[in-house]
Design a protein around this motif. Structure first.
Motif, PDB file in Angstrom:
ATOM      1  N   MET A  90       0.850  -1.183   0.000  1.00 50.97           N
ATOM      2  CA  MET A  90       0.000   0.000   0.000  1.00 50.97           C
ATOM      3  C   MET A  90       0.884   1.232   0.000  1.00 50.97           C
ATOM      4  N   GLY A  91       0.679   2.096  -0.985  1.00 51.92           N
ATOM      5  CA  GLY A  91       1.438   3.326  -1.090  1.00 51.92           C
ATOM      6  C   GLY A  91       0.961   4.374  -0.097  1.00 51.92           C
ATOM      7  N   PRO A  92       1.596   5.551  -0.131  1.00 52.85           N
ATOM      8  CA  PRO A  92       1.221   6.620   0.791  1.00 52.85           C
ATOM      9  C   PRO A  92      -0.129   7.244   0.460  1.00 52.85           C
ATOM     10  N   ASP A  93      -0.775   7.757   1.493  1.00 55.18           N
ATOM     11  CA  ASP A  93      -2.009   8.547   1.392  1.00 55.18           C
ATOM     12  C   ASP A  93      -3.201   7.777   0.820  1.00 55.18           C
ATOM     13  N   VAL A  94      -3.201   6.464   0.932  1.00 54.62           N
ATOM     14  CA  VAL A  94      -4.344   5.660   0.485  1.00 54.62           C
ATOM     15  C   VAL A  94      -5.486   5.843   1.479  1.00 54.62           C
ATOM     16  N   MET A  95      -6.718   5.916   0.965  1.00 57.70           N
ATOM     17  CA  MET A  95      -7.897   6.018   1.814  1.00 57.70           C
ATOM     18  C   MET A  95      -8.848   4.875   1.486  1.00 57.70           C
ATOM     19  N   ILE A  96      -9.297   4.182   2.518  1.00 62.58           N
ATOM     20  CA  ILE A  96     -10.257   3.095   2.359  1.00 62.58           C
ATOM     21  C   ILE A  96     -11.439   3.390   3.272  1.00 62.58           C
ATOM     22  N   PHE A  97     -12.608   3.560   2.649  1.00 65.00           N
ATOM     23  CA  PHE A  97     -13.824   3.890   3.387  1.00 65.00           C
ATOM     24  C   PHE A  97     -14.760   2.691   3.406  1.00 65.00           C
ATOM     25  N   THR A  98     -15.448   2.480   4.529  1.00 67.77           N
ATOM     26  CA  THR A  98     -16.413   1.395   4.634  1.00 67.77           C
ATOM     27  C   THR A  98     -17.818   1.909   4.964  1.00 67.77           C
ATOM     28  N   GLN A  99     -17.967   3.207   5.052  1.00 71.02           N
ATOM     29  CA  GLN A  99     -19.272   3.784   5.360  1.00 71.02           C
ATOM     30  C   GLN A  99     -19.405   5.112   4.640  1.00 71.02           C
ATOM     31  N   ASN A 100     -20.637   5.442   4.269  1.00 69.59           N
ATOM     32  CA  ASN A 100     -20.905   6.684   3.557  1.00 69.59           C
ATOM     33  C   ASN A 100     -22.118   7.361   4.168  1.00 69.59           C
ATOM     34  N   HIS A 101     -22.449   8.534   3.684  1.00 67.94           N
ATOM     35  CA  HIS A 101     -23.648   9.232   4.134  1.00 67.94           C
ATOM     36  C   HIS A 101     -24.807   8.945   3.195  1.00 67.94           C
ATOM     37  N   GLU A 102     -25.994   8.902   3.755  1.00 67.17           N
ATOM     38  CA  GLU A 102     -27.224   8.818   2.972  1.00 67.17           C
ATOM     39  C   GLU A 102     -27.651  10.252   2.649  1.00 67.17           C
ATOM     40  N   TYR A 103     -28.524  10.385   1.677  1.00 65.02           N
ATOM     41  CA  TYR A 103     -29.022  11.714   1.321  1.00 65.02           C
ATOM     42  C   TYR A 103     -30.472  11.666   0.858  1.00 65.02           C
ATOM     43  N   SER A 104     -31.118  10.505   1.040  1.00 62.30           N
ATOM     44  CA  SER A 104     -32.464  10.318   0.500  1.00 62.30           C
ATOM     45  C   SER A 104     -33.550  11.072   1.272  1.00 62.30           C
ATOM     46  N   LEU A 106     -35.152  14.201   3.021  1.00 68.23           N
ATOM     47  CA  LEU A 106     -34.997  15.655   2.998  1.00 68.23           C
ATOM     48  C   LEU A 106     -35.297  16.292   4.346  1.00 68.23           C
ATOM     49  N   ASP A 107     -35.956  15.562   5.244  1.00 67.66           N
ATOM     50  CA  ASP A 107     -36.313  16.098   6.558  1.00 67.66           C
ATOM     51  C   ASP A 107     -35.188  15.940   7.581  1.00 67.66           C
ATOM     52  N   ILE A 108     -34.114  15.264   7.198  1.00 71.75           N
ATOM     53  CA  ILE A 108     -32.966  15.059   8.096  1.00 71.75           C
ATOM     54  C   ILE A 108     -31.717  15.556   7.372  1.00 71.75           C
ATOM     55  N   PRO A 109     -30.898  16.376   8.046  1.00 68.92           N
ATOM     56  CA  PRO A 109     -29.656  16.829   7.397  1.00 68.92           C
ATOM     57  C   PRO A 109     -28.778  15.644   6.980  1.00 68.92           C
ATOM     58  N   MET A 110     -28.081  15.797   5.856  1.00 67.14           N
ATOM     59  CA  MET A 110     -27.240  14.719   5.342  1.00 67.14           C
ATOM     60  C   MET A 110     -26.188  14.266   6.345  1.00 67.14           C
ATOM     61  N   ASN A 111     -25.659  15.198   7.144  1.00 72.00           N
ATOM     62  CA  ASN A 111     -24.610  14.805   8.087  1.00 72.00           C
ATOM     63  C   ASN A 111     -25.134  13.931   9.222  1.00 72.00           C
ATOM     64  N   LEU A 112     -26.449  13.791   9.320  1.00 72.24           N
ATOM     65  CA  LEU A 112     -27.038  12.899  10.319  1.00 72.24           C
ATOM     66  C   LEU A 112     -27.542  11.594   9.714  1.00 72.24           C
ATOM     67  N   GLN A 113     -27.403  11.436   8.416  1.00 72.80           N
ATOM     68  CA  GLN A 113     -27.844  10.217   7.727  1.00 72.80           C
ATOM     69  C   GLN A 113     -26.621   9.384   7.342  1.00 72.80           C
ATOM     70  N   THR A 114     -26.465   8.245   7.978  1.00 69.91           N
ATOM     71  CA  THR A 114     -25.337   7.374   7.619  1.00 69.91           C
ATOM     72  C   THR A 114     -25.845   6.034   7.120  1.00 69.91           C
ATOM     73  N   ALA A 115     -25.192   5.534   6.124  1.00 69.38           N
ATOM     74  CA  ALA A 115     -25.505   4.219   5.568  1.00 69.38           C
ATOM     75  C   ALA A 115     -24.843   3.150   6.433  1.00 69.38           C
ATOM     76  N   PRO A 116     -25.324   1.921   6.352  1.00 66.95           N
ATOM     77  CA  PRO A 116     -24.647   0.846   7.089  1.00 66.95           C
ATOM     78  C   PRO A 116     -23.228   0.626   6.561  1.00 66.95           C
ATOM     79  N   LYS A 117     -22.364   0.112   7.415  1.00 64.04           N
ATOM     80  CA  LYS A 117     -20.997  -0.189   6.984  1.00 64.04           C
ATOM     81  C   LYS A 117     -21.006  -1.338   5.985  1.00 64.04           C
ATOM     82  N   GLU A 118     -20.144  -1.218   4.981  1.00 62.11           N
ATOM     83  CA  GLU A 118     -19.968  -2.277   3.985  1.00 62.11           C
ATOM     84  C   GLU A 118     -18.494  -2.664   3.973  1.00 62.11           C
TER      85      GLU A 118
END
Length: 177
Positions: A90-104, A106-118
């Motif tokens: 693995m080289g430098p500055d690699v990023m591996i994410f296992t979770q993202n934000h939901e955005y579906s 509209l009544d909840i801010p995106m920063n409070l909507q998280t998808a399940p970890k994958e």
């Protein structure tokens, strides 16, 4: 004793060992061995001859598995659940994410909507070059190469060389040469 050991290793890693010099520096002060020992008390599974480079960030590390002769690159940022096979570079500055934000909703801010970890799975004999980004749920199959700066949004086939944004197969490794 298990929880105490875990928290002690976490504190020592993030307060001290993470900031030790890179392993290729002549004045590395045994940093490779120190980080490896601490990560054995943090990660779910740690193989033999593991290299955790300077500045590596892995959150709680509880659901990270790393195989023999594999490593986390300089200043990488990874999250679990993550399974790294044997002989992974693995080289430098690699990023591996296992979770993202939901955005579906509209009544909840995106920063409070998280998808399940994958979970992300990186199989044996893989090379992830500098500044690559791997998104949730991706499997990088055996023998693949992820080019520098690639953004991997879907699974990478065995022995494929991928690059770009989003990452696409450029060619396959040739086993006859």
């Amino acid at each position: 004793m298990g929880k105490l050991r875990y928290y002690l290793c976490m504190a020592l890693y993030y307060l001290f060992a993470r900031h030790l010099p890179a392993t290729d520096m002549p004045y590395n002060l045994g940093s490779k061995k120190i980080r490896e020992i601490l990560c054995r008390g943090i990660f779910k599974k740690t193989g033999r001859n593991v290299t955790i480079e300077h500045g590596a960030y892995f959150g709680s590390g509880r659901d990270i598995e790393i195989g023999d002769n594999s490593g986390l690159g300089l200043n990488c940022r990874v999250n679990g659940p993550l399974k790294i096979g044997d002989n992974v570079m693995m080289g430098p500055d690699v990023m591996i994410f296992t979770q993202n934000h939901e955005y579906s909703r509209l009544d909840i801010p995106m920063n409070l909507q998280t998808a399940p970890k994958e979970p992300v799975v990186i199989e044996d004999d893989v090379w992830i070059a500098a500044r690559a980004i791997i998104l949730p749920g991706v499997t990088i199959h055996k023998g693949a190469i992820v080019g520098a700066g690639a953004i991997v949004t879907k699974d990478v086939p065995e022995y494929a060389i991928v690059g770009g944004n989003p990452a696409r197969v450029i060619k396959y490794r040739n086993s006859t040469k």
